[in-house]
Design a protein around this motif. Structure first.
Motif, PDB file in Angstrom:
ATOM      1  N   ARG A   1       0.803  -1.214   0.000  1.00 21.61           N
ATOM      2  CA  ARG A   1       0.000   0.000   0.000  1.00 21.61           C
ATOM      3  C   ARG A   1       0.847   1.280   0.000  1.00 21.61           C
TER       4      ARG A   1
ATOM      5  N   TRP B   1      -9.594   1.865  -2.350  1.00 25.98           N
ATOM      6  CA  TRP B   1      -9.884   2.114  -0.941  1.00 25.98           C
ATOM      7  C   TRP B   1     -11.145   1.361  -0.507  1.00 25.98           C
TER       8      TRP B   1
ATOM      9  N   LYS C   1     -10.490  -2.156   0.235  1.00 27.42           N
ATOM     10  CA  LYS C   1      -9.510  -2.346   1.311  1.00 27.42           C
ATOM     11  C   LYS C   1      -8.108  -2.660   0.790  1.00 27.42           C
ATOM     12  N   ARG C   2      -7.834  -2.279  -0.444  1.00 23.69           N
ATOM     13  CA  ARG C   2      -6.481  -2.440  -0.964  1.00 23.69           C
ATOM     14  C   ARG C   2      -5.635  -1.207  -0.647  1.00 23.69           C
ATOM     15  N   LEU C   3      -6.281  -0.089  -0.336  1.00 28.31           N
ATOM     16  CA  LEU C   3      -5.626   1.099   0.177  1.00 28.31           C
ATOM     17  C   LEU C   3      -6.380   1.553   1.421  1.00 28.31           C
ATOM     18  N   ARG C   4      -5.672   2.240   2.325  1.00 29.16           N
ATOM     19  CA  ARG C   4      -6.281   2.726   3.554  1.00 29.16           C
ATOM     20  C   ARG C   4      -6.165   4.248   3.619  1.00 29.16           C
ATOM     21  N   LEU C   5      -6.900   4.845   4.554  1.00 26.39           N
ATOM     22  CA  LEU C   5      -6.836   6.298   4.705  1.00 26.39           C
ATOM     23  C   LEU C   5      -5.428   6.747   5.058  1.00 26.39           C
TER      24      LEU C   5
ATOM     25  N   ASP D   1      -2.799   5.751   3.847  1.00 23.94           N
ATOM     26  CA  ASP D   1      -2.011   5.878   2.618  1.00 23.94           C
ATOM     27  C   ASP D   1      -2.197   7.239   1.969  1.00 23.94           C
TER      28      ASP D   1
END
Length: 452
Positions: free
Chosen positions: A231, A259, A262-266, A268
């Protein structure tokens, strides 16, 4: 005698077909780069014709660096795929041929280079780093300005150095295409090779000295790393893509889907912003205000006022002379934003069950549809679409016709093929339809949770 030849034949065949070890890969890569360097030392390079031997060697070394980058990415792929010695030999030959194709145009300086880049380089060369940053030179963001400043300090012809930087971007872009085309953890060698010899990629840096490969490589690596669960590096790459060129925004809407899935998070997003801040820091220390850096992008949006600048898109289907630029332009922008929202929504509806195939489909559709509908597009703005179509076609051969249509339509605007702009625009429509149909089928049979 015959028996000895047979034994030699068997040993040679066995060696060529055996997996290439690290030492063999390194040796072949070094030999390829060295042979290329020696070949270029014997070649007539106009801007190095009267240079002393050390300066000529420096210039040739700069032109050899992109080949070294191609070989570096290629050997990494060969290691993961456990390629045979014969496969590595063919890979080395392909990288060398890809570089020779680019250097066919190395002496050519396009209008963009003569009118813009050459003068920017002269202004950067005339002063210090801080002088260059304070002077608001050029329409690129500061990351590429840093590169141009370094080029002015090299003892090589600026034209060669500018093109060499773009060729290094080509190598990184081919590596990203291979990562996106990966199957069972093994990068796609076909995607790597196809991206290296893609005509529009060769012409973009080789003939026109453009740097689209830099932002495209970062954008594709951002997507590939996100799909592989990395990520933070993904966020860094997306930020670097935007730091190179505003055209990165054509792909960035996919971040919302990543996002939601759930492959990226806040968190990031913080990495993304910190990367942009780190890119800006040298310029700020050199005396440029942050608002002036941001203003580079806002200025770009108002730099061109026509409806079309050679792009095979919606406005390639109509005569734009005499049309109300603002009315038609605003209408097309509304269509582009609406299409983007629909595509992002379609991606979000598939969260939890979208594979890599689905994501590459969605990425290709975003950059295709947005550029097709937007006004003020140049022919180069389909560059991302061409790269993504190569990666997708190597994953799914049924998309080969779409990739071929995108490349042919783009090439017709790059190289003045005898294909009318309206026909090229129709090719883009056909490619969009084919990709949409394939996207509708993608992941249909994929069980929930199986997203590899």
């Amino acid at each position: 005698m015959s028996a000895r030849l047979d034994r030699l034949d068997d040993r040679l065949r066995g060696w060529l077909c055996a997996p290439a070890g690290k030492g063999v890969r390194m040796a072949l890569a070094v030999l390829t780069a060295a042979a290329f360097f020696l070949l270029m030392m014997t070649r007539m390079l106009t801007q190095l014709a009267d240079a002393a031997l050390p300066l000529r060697a420096a210039g040739v070394a700069v032109l050899t660096l992109p080949l070294a980058a191609m070989l570096l990415f290629g050997m990494r792929i060969a290691r993961k795929r456990e390629e045979s010695v014969a496969g590595v030999l063919l890979l080395c030959a392909l990288c060398a041929l890809a570089m020779l194709a680019r250097l066919s145009f190395v002496e050519r300086s396009s209008g963009d280079y003569d009118v813009y880049l050459a003068s920017w380089l002269e202004r950067l060369a005339a002063g210090s780093f801080a002088d260059g940053m304070r002077a608001d030179i050029g329409e690129y963001n500061v990351l590429y300005q840093y590169i141009l400043f370094v080029i002015t300090r090299l003892p090589v012809p600026p034209l060669y150095a500018v093109k060499a930087v773009s060729f290094i971007g080509d190598a990184a872009l081919a590596g990203a295409a291979a990562a996106l085309a990966a199957r069972n953890g093994k990068p796609g060698m076909a995607a790597f090779g196809a991206m290296l010899i893609l005509p529009t990629a060769v012409l973009n840096g080789g003939m026109f000295a453009q740097c689209d490969s830099l932002y495209a490589a970062c954008a594709l690596w951002g997507l590939a790393l996100a799909l592989h669960g990395r990520r933070a590096p993904s966020a860094v790459c997306f930020a670097l893509s935007l730091a190179f060129k505003l055209q990165a925004v054509f792909l960035l809407p996919i971040v919302a889907v990543l996002w939601a899935d759930k492959r990226l998070r806040l968190a990031d997003a913080g990495v993304f912003l910190l990367t942009l801040a780190a890119v800006m820091l040298p310029a700020v220390l050199g005396g440029k205000s942050p608002m002036r850096i941001i203003g580079i992008y806002t200025a770009q949006t108002g730099l061109y006022t026509g409806l079309n600048y050679g792009a095979a898109n919606l406005f390639g289907l109509m005569p734009t002379q005499g049309l109300d630029v603002y009315a038609y332009g605003n209408f097309a922008m509304a269509l582009a934003v609406g299409a983007c929202v629909l595509l992002v929504g379609a991606g979000m509806r598939r969260t939890g069950r979208m594979s890599g195939d689905g994501y590459v489909h969605l990425a290709l559709l975003l950059v295709l549809v947005i550029v097709f509908l937007l006004p003020r597009m140049h022919e180069r703005y389909f560059y991302l679409a061409g790269a993504l179509s190569v990666a997708l076609a190597c994953r799914l051969p049924r998309l080969l016709p779409a990739a071929a249509l995108i490349e042919l339509a783009s090439l017709s605007t790059y190289w003045a093929l005898e294909i009318p702009l309206a026909a090229a625009s129709c090719m883009m429509i056909a490619a969009i339809v084919l990709t949409l149909a394939s996207f509708a089928c993608a992941d249909r049979e994929l069980p929930a949770g199986n997203r590899v």
